[in-house]
Motif scaffolding. Structure first.
Motif, PDB file in Angstrom:
ATOM      1  N   SER A 106       6.179  -7.816   4.046  1.00  9.88           N
ATOM      2  CA  SER A 106       6.019  -7.943   2.888  1.00  9.88           C
ATOM      3  C   SER A 106       6.089  -9.088   2.213  1.00  9.88           C
ATOM      4  CB  SER A 106       6.951  -6.881   2.298  1.00  9.88           C
ATOM      5  OG  SER A 106       8.236  -7.218   2.221  1.00  9.88           O
ATOM      6  N   GLN A 107       6.803 -10.243   2.507  1.00  8.25           N
ATOM      7  CA  GLN A 107       7.061 -11.376   2.107  1.00  8.25           C
ATOM      8  C   GLN A 107       7.936 -11.412   0.898  1.00  8.25           C
ATOM      9  OE1 GLN A 107       3.565 -13.761   1.560  1.00  8.25           O
ATOM     10  NE2 GLN A 107       2.941 -13.328   3.437  1.00  8.25           N
TER      11      GLN A 107
ATOM     12  N   ARG B  80       6.698 -10.580  -8.972  1.00  8.10           N
ATOM     13  CA  ARG B  80       5.837 -11.161  -9.593  1.00  8.10           C
ATOM     14  C   ARG B  80       4.374 -10.963  -8.590  1.00  8.10           C
ATOM     15  NH1 ARG B  80       5.500 -17.682  -9.804  1.00  8.10           N
ATOM     16  NH2 ARG B  80       5.549 -17.255  -7.617  1.00  8.10           N
ATOM     17  N   PRO B  81       3.225 -10.144  -9.149  1.00  7.88           N
ATOM     18  CA  PRO B  81       2.028  -9.893  -8.556  1.00  7.88           C
ATOM     19  C   PRO B  81       1.407 -11.248  -8.113  1.00  7.88           C
ATOM     20  CG  PRO B  81       2.144  -8.695 -10.473  1.00  7.88           C
ATOM     21  CD  PRO B  81       3.272  -9.793 -10.458  1.00  7.88           C
ATOM     22  N   ALA B  82       0.904 -11.074  -6.850  1.00  7.83           N
ATOM     23  CA  ALA B  82       0.197 -12.359  -6.269  1.00  7.83           C
ATOM     24  C   ALA B  82      -1.181 -12.474  -6.922  1.00  7.83           C
ATOM     25  CB  ALA B  82      -0.302 -12.224  -4.942  1.00  7.83           C
ATOM     26  N   ASN B  83      -1.667 -13.601  -7.364  1.00  8.81           N
ATOM     27  CA  ASN B  83      -3.040 -13.748  -8.100  1.00  8.81           C
ATOM     28  C   ASN B  83      -4.149 -13.916  -7.245  1.00  8.81           C
ATOM     29  OD1 ASN B  83      -1.656 -14.024 -10.535  1.00  8.81           O
ATOM     30  ND2 ASN B  83      -1.214 -16.134  -9.989  1.00  8.81           N
TER      31      ASN B  83
ATOM     32  N   SER C  63       2.846  -7.108  -5.645  1.00  7.19           N
ATOM     33  CA  SER C  63       4.076  -8.070  -5.821  1.00  7.19           C
ATOM     34  C   SER C  63       4.718  -7.672  -4.292  1.00  7.19           C
ATOM     35  CB  SER C  63       4.982  -7.328  -6.695  1.00  7.19           C
ATOM     36  OG  SER C  63       5.484  -6.228  -6.764  1.00  7.19           O
ATOM     37  N   ALA C  64       5.693  -8.491  -3.880  1.00  9.56           N
ATOM     38  CA  ALA C  64       6.459  -8.234  -2.473  1.00  9.56           C
ATOM     39  C   ALA C  64       7.173  -7.159  -2.787  1.00  9.56           C
ATOM     40  CB  ALA C  64       7.222  -9.663  -2.259  1.00  9.56           C
TER      41      ALA C  64
END
Length: 515
Positions: free
Chosen positions: A156-157, A459-462, A470-471
């Motif tokens: 999931s990072q 924070r959601p990835a762009n 998000s992670a």
């Protein structure tokens, strides 16, 4: 808040100094120095007394008031958190921005108190990771000489642990890992560099290790740029020798210049040859550690070992006197055994998917391999080319097949996605952490690190395959309504404000009353 130095001063004198600081002419140069000299204290302590006085006034003013976030308060809080977390702004920088915007609480003391409150709220309500099997990335970075130990879930990072420690010894690493294990996390294996403390801790706890491929090959990567610079320098020198020769008039000086030109040509040819040869060797070195070949066949451990032995012999014959290559080879062959388990895991994975026909498996594996390459490369044109080729191969492998085979291919891809060999995602997160640490040297504590980790996790990835998630969502599988990480932090802080008023609330009430 600033911590007071050890200064002997009576309570009355402290109160008088704080009042003098509060009432000083802020536009008069040297006013703080004059107050510090008058009371025999440092400038830092003078600012501290002023902040303590303001805080005392605000605490009195908020008694009986509603301890809730107003719309205006939330706006200022979002601004402070956004500058701090998105822009890595320093506390002084945030205070200056607030002053430009005519905020009633534009001081470093207020900003520090606000951030401290948010950090404490997040650290107290830190979500526990789900129980299960994990592959972990492990690494350490430093803040003013103090190590920060970081553990991340590879799938999931998600940053599972971030701890400001006094040392990076095996004892400290064991405490961090055992704390995760106590939460129900079973570590399948750990991808990491060869840090002695983390390595010793993993061995003591019986955790399988995998040498991070990024660090394994890292010493060989900058050598190519060095050969390129030498080749460019030799070519430049050759052109210069030619220019000098053409400008010579007498036969004696012309002959001397001609000999220098011929010598420069020999050096240029040797430099270009060395650059080309090492570029081929460098490309081959990375291909040795690829999981699949150009036709999709699986590279076995025996194939990798044989190719690496041939590579070493050819490298030593071609560059017998290059210290950088020799140093890189010593590190590579000393730690290569710690990477071989990846080939064994990959072989077991391929063997467990015998229900997929060989030609289909090779095509799907090559498509997956090219997609992973597309994620890693930096060139936009190469990224697009690899991505397009991967999609073409995947479409070819999955067109006109049965639903049963389609499900088998899906399981194969899922298994491939869950093989981890490089901690590059953690290195990317560490680069974010380093920029944050550079903006707050000497002001980093455990709570502020927890705040930063919470922000990164939510924070959601762009862009990329995780775009829009998000992670934390990938870790828990819970996908709710879209919400920014800043809003989540403010929600957690709202619970805390009831018992510990936010300085902004009192300041804004005072400001409104004065108006």
């Amino acid at each position: 808040m600033l911590q007071p130095p050890m200064i002997k001063i009576t309570p009355i004198e402290r109160l008088e100094a704080g009042i003098a600081m509060y009432l000083r002419d802020r536009f008069q140069w040297g006013s703080v120095t004059d107050i510090a000299l008058r009371f025999g204290i440092t400038r830092q302590y003078a600012y501290y007394l002023e902040d303590k006085l303001i805080h005392a006034f605000e605490t009195i003013a908020t008694k009986g008031a509603s301890n809730v976030f107003t719309t205006e308060t939330q706006w200022w809080c979002k601004l402070i958190l956004s500058i701090r977390l998105y822009c890595n702004g320093s506390i002084d920088g945030i205070a200056r921005v607030l002053a430009e915007m005519e905020s009633p609480t534009a001081s470093t003391g207020h900003v520090s108190e606000i951030l401290r409150m948010f950090a404490e709220a997040v650290s107290k309500d830190k979500p526990s990771p789900p129980v299960g099997d994990y592959v972990l990335y492990g690494d350490e970075i430093f803040s003013v000489g103090n190590p920060i130990l970081v553990l991340m879930d590879a799938k999931s990072q998600n940053i599972l642990t971030i701890k400001l420690s006094e040392a990076r010894s095996s004892t400290e690493w064991k405490k961090v890992i055992e704390e995760l294990q106590s939460l129900g996390i079973n570590v399948k294996y750990m991808v990491k560099d060869q840090g002695s403390g983390l390595q010793a801790a993993a061995q003591e706890l019986g955790i399988a290790e995998l040498m991070d491929l990024f660090h394994l090959l890292k010493k060989h990567d900058p050598i190519l740029a060095r050969f390129e610079r030498k080749a460019i320098g030799a070519i430049t020198n050759e052109y210069e020798r030619e220019r000098v020769f053409l400008n010579r008039k007498s036969p004696k000086t012309a002959q001397k210049a001609w000999n220098a030109y011929l010598e420069s040509r020999v050096m240029t040819q040797a430099a270009i040859r060395a650059c080309d040869n090492y570029e081929c060797l460098h490309l081959w070195l990375h291909e040795i550690f690829d999981d699949f070949g150009s036709d999709g066949h699986h590279r076995t451990l025996d194939m990798a070992k044989a190719d690496l032995a041939a590579w070493r012999e050819l490298c030593e014959n071609e560059f017998p006197d290059c210290d950088a290559i020799e140093k890189g080879n010593r590190f590579l062959f000393k730690n290569a055994d710690a990477y071989w388990p990846h080939f064994q895991r990959m072989a077991a994975l391929i063997a467990s998917h015998g229900d997929v026909p060989e030609i289909t498996r090779k095509t799907v594996s090559l498509a997956w391999h090219l997609q992973r390459k597309a994620t890693a490369v930096k060139s936009g044109a190469m990224k697009a080319s690899l991505h397009r080729r991967s999609e073409e191969l995947m479409a070819f492998a999955t067109t006109g097949i049965s639903e049963e085979l389609r499900k088998a291919i899906g399981k194969l891809i899922q298994g491939l996605n869950e093989t981890f060999r490089s901690s590059s995602p953690l290195e990317a997160i560490n680069s974010v952490l380093r920029r944050y640490l550079e903006s707050c040297r000497g002001q980093t504590d455990q709570d502020s690190l927890e705040l930063l980790a919470f922000f990164i996790n939510h924070r959601p990835a762009n862009r990329g395959k995780h775009a829009g998630t998000s992670a934390q969502e990938r870790l828990t599988g819970e996908h709710g309504r879209p919400q920014s990480a800043i809003e989540r932090i403010i929600q957690l802080a709202q619970k805390k404000v009831v018992d510990e008023p936010l300085p902004f609330v009192a300041s804004q009430q005072q400001h409104a009353a004065a108006s």
